[in-house]
Design a protein around this motif. Structure first.
Motif, PDB file in Angstrom:
ATOM      1  N   ILE A 126       0.862  -1.179   0.000  1.00  0.00           N
ATOM      2  CA  ILE A 126       0.000   0.000   0.000  1.00  0.00           C
ATOM      3  C   ILE A 126       0.901   1.233   0.000  1.00  0.00           C
ATOM      4  CG2 ILE A 126      -1.802   1.276   1.208  1.00  0.00           C
ATOM      5  CD1 ILE A 126      -2.757  -1.369   0.057  1.00  0.00           C
ATOM      6  N   LYS A 127       1.108   1.796  -1.188  1.00  0.00           N
ATOM      7  CA  LYS A 127       1.898   3.013  -1.290  1.00  0.00           C
ATOM      8  C   LYS A 127       1.025   4.241  -1.054  1.00  0.00           C
ATOM      9  CE  LYS A 127       5.199   0.850  -4.421  1.00  0.00           C
ATOM     10  NZ  LYS A 127       5.824   0.866  -5.770  1.00  0.00           N
TER      11      LYS A 127
ATOM     12  N   PRO B 298       0.876   4.444   4.931  1.00  0.00           N
ATOM     13  CA  PRO B 298       1.684   4.053   3.781  1.00  0.00           C
ATOM     14  C   PRO B 298       3.118   4.589   3.907  1.00  0.00           C
ATOM     15  CG  PRO B 298      -0.455   4.890   3.096  1.00  0.00           C
ATOM     16  CD  PRO B 298      -0.330   5.195   4.555  1.00  0.00           C
ATOM     17  N   PRO B 299       4.079   3.828   3.381  1.00  0.00           N
ATOM     18  CA  PRO B 299       3.909   2.534   2.692  1.00  0.00           C
ATOM     19  C   PRO B 299       3.916   1.369   3.702  1.00  0.00           C
ATOM     20  CG  PRO B 299       6.191   3.237   2.558  1.00  0.00           C
ATOM     21  CD  PRO B 299       5.459   4.345   3.285  1.00  0.00           C
ATOM     22  N   PHE B 300       3.103   0.372   3.436  1.00  0.00           N
ATOM     23  CA  PHE B 300       3.123  -0.840   4.249  1.00  0.00           C
ATOM     24  C   PHE B 300       2.623  -2.019   3.420  1.00  0.00           C
ATOM     25  CE2 PHE B 300      -1.077   1.031   4.925  1.00  0.00           C
ATOM     26  CZ  PHE B 300      -1.940  -0.056   4.855  1.00  0.00           C
TER      27      PHE B 300
ATOM     28  N   ALA C 148      -6.709  -1.154   3.595  1.00  0.00           N
ATOM     29  CA  ALA C 148      -6.367  -0.830   2.213  1.00  0.00           C
ATOM     30  C   ALA C 148      -6.941   0.513   1.788  1.00  0.00           C
ATOM     31  CB  ALA C 148      -6.870  -1.938   1.291  1.00  0.00           C
ATOM     32  N   ARG C 149      -8.104   0.868   2.349  1.00  0.00           N
ATOM     33  CA  ARG C 149      -8.789   2.104   1.950  1.00  0.00           C
ATOM     34  C   ARG C 149      -8.577   3.256   2.928  1.00  0.00           C
ATOM     35  NH1 ARG C 149     -14.682  -0.118   1.398  1.00  0.00           N
ATOM     36  NH2 ARG C 149     -13.907  -1.490   3.067  1.00  0.00           N
ATOM     37  N   GLY C 150      -7.798   3.010   3.989  1.00  0.00           N
ATOM     38  CA  GLY C 150      -7.545   4.059   4.969  1.00  0.00           C
ATOM     39  C   GLY C 150      -8.724   4.356   5.860  1.00  0.00           C
ATOM     40  N   LEU C 151      -9.607   3.362   6.063  1.00  0.00           N
ATOM     41  CA  LEU C 151     -10.840   3.575   6.823  1.00  0.00           C
ATOM     42  C   LEU C 151     -10.787   3.036   8.250  1.00  0.00           C
ATOM     43  CD1 LEU C 151     -13.475   2.665   4.065  1.00  0.00           C
ATOM     44  CD2 LEU C 151     -12.666   4.933   4.755  1.00  0.00           C
ATOM     45  N   HIS C 152      -9.664   2.457   8.642  1.00  0.00           N
ATOM     46  CA  HIS C 152      -9.532   1.890   9.979  1.00  0.00           C
ATOM     47  C   HIS C 152      -8.873   2.899  10.909  1.00  0.00           C
ATOM     48  CE1 HIS C 152      -8.379  -0.935  13.187  1.00  0.00           C
ATOM     49  NE2 HIS C 152      -9.218  -1.801  12.645  1.00  0.00           N
TER      50      HIS C 152
ATOM     51  N   GLU D  38      -8.143  -2.359  -7.207  1.00  0.00           N
ATOM     52  CA  GLU D  38      -6.856  -1.735  -7.532  1.00  0.00           C
ATOM     53  C   GLU D  38      -5.684  -2.472  -6.892  1.00  0.00           C
ATOM     54  OE1 GLU D  38      -6.875   2.505  -6.711  1.00  0.00           O
ATOM     55  OE2 GLU D  38      -9.051   2.529  -6.889  1.00  0.00           O
ATOM     56  N   LEU D  39      -5.952  -3.316  -5.919  1.00  0.00           N
ATOM     57  CA  LEU D  39      -4.884  -4.028  -5.228  1.00  0.00           C
ATOM     58  C   LEU D  39      -4.280  -5.079  -6.141  1.00  0.00           C
ATOM     59  CD1 LEU D  39      -6.630  -4.594  -1.782  1.00  0.00           C
ATOM     60  CD2 LEU D  39      -4.894  -2.863  -2.330  1.00  0.00           C
TER      61      LEU D  39
END
Length: 344
Positions: A6-7, A62-64, A49-53, A15-16
């Motif tokens: 995840i950049k 990111p990056p991770f 992945a979506r930055g919702l957590h 998209e992943l």
């Protein structure tokens, strides 16, 4: 090797895609290199992945490398006191990769009675559910537990743990097919949360009609949890997977009227703040049930997902409500040497 990095946060999980990255290098003297055989797909991964957590604001920036649950085979353990090359292990950290290097404290040996795919399907879910019900919820034999989201990866563990310790178990699911699976793993009664006034059905299933003693809420339905609760009962909040990042706002007077205890539980944060022994004691409690034969891993469509490139499809199936238990993706061919598997 390949990994899903995840950049920057994605808007659409399609998209992943895996990309070529360097083989991980040890960061500490106790790091162990593991060849990943399987990874699990969880609601947490879809949020990360979506930055919702909520962890995206602190731990997961990111990056991770995406992914929270894996199993694999140790390939190198230079200074480890507990692991040797060839050991089958499972754990949770930066999982969506062909290899992972991490501290030995974050690994556990796969029980001899489990295959790697089974260990991956359970992952940390068993320990999370045990800590939620037994440490925070203080569930006792003879009490009644309500498991919300019982067909999910966390829920199937919670059902079995509650049953194993002598509680009556009421579970909620969204279909007849899922209800059949949940009954097979131990639920005494199952309610469809799509029914109108399903909370009244739950209360009617309790011995005195007053409600349950403990609610295990991994979906984010606190208002409903309180409706199902008896006076001075306990609600343990484990997560909000049904809310897709939109956290519920509750009317606090509901807590007062029932003198209810509403308790949050963050398994990982407990370990960070209270120390490794706190985490280990929870694992010991759960693994005792495993060794007694009380826990059955539940795997959705085993063999359906093969390769990192199938993770977006597995995530889509998860968010569409198709899955029961945990979706597991096969990463390497080492899985062919594994022992008998459980398939529901």
């Amino acid at each position: 090797m390949q990994a899903i990095m995840i950049k920057e946060f994605v808007k659409d999980l399609s998209e992943l895609q895996p990309s070529n990255v360097s083989l991980p290098k040890p960061k500490g003297a106790q790091d162990v290199l593991v060849k990943v055989t399987h990874v699990a797909v969880t609601h947490v991964d879809t949020l990360y992945a979506r930055g919702l957590h909520q962890n995206n604001k602190r731990h997961m920036k990111p990056p991770f490398t995406l992914g929270t649950e894996f199993s694999g085979i140790v390939t190198s353990a230079p200074s480890s006191r507990h692991f040797r090359p060839g050991d089958r292990v499972f754990g949770g950290d930066s999982a969506y990769a062909e290899y992972i290097s991490l501290d030995e404290k974050l690994l556990r040996k796969v029980p001899s009675s489990w295959s790697n795919v089974q260990a991956c399907a359970v992952g940390a879910s068993g320990a999370v559910s045990y800590g939620s019900l037994m440490v925070m919820g203080k569930l006792k034999a003879g009490e009644t537990a309500l498991i919300l989201g019982a067909s999910g990866g966390l829920g199937v563990m919670a059902v079995q743990i509650a049953k194993a310790v002598g509680a009556k178990v009421i579970a909620t699911v969204g279909s007849k097919e899922k209800a059949e699976v949940i009954r097979r793993i131990g639920a005494d009664a199952v309610v469809n949360y799509k029914d109108a006034n399903w909370e009244d059905q739950v209360k009617a299933l309790t011995d005195d009609g007053e409600g349950v003693h403990v609610v295990y809420d991994a979906i984010g339905a606190i208002e409903s949890s309180l409706k199902c609760l008896r006076y001075r009962g306990r609600v343990v909040i484990v997560g909000f997977v049904a809310r897709d990042g939109d956290i519920e706002k509750i009317r606090a007077n509901r807590i007062l009227l029932k003198s209810a205890s509403v308790i949050g539980y963050r398994f990982g944060e407990d370990g960070r703040r209270l120390g490794a022994q706190q985490t280990e004691s929870v694992w010991e409690g759960f693994m005792k049930l495993v060794n007694e034969g009380s826990i059955t891993p539940v795997i959705y469509n085993e063999g359906e997902y093969n390769g990192l490139h199938t993770i977006p499809r597995a995530m889509s199936d998860l968010l569409a409500g198709k899955t029961v238990g945990r979706s597991v993706v096969t990463i390497t061919e080492e899985s062919k040497i594994e022992t008998a598997k459980t398939k529901l």
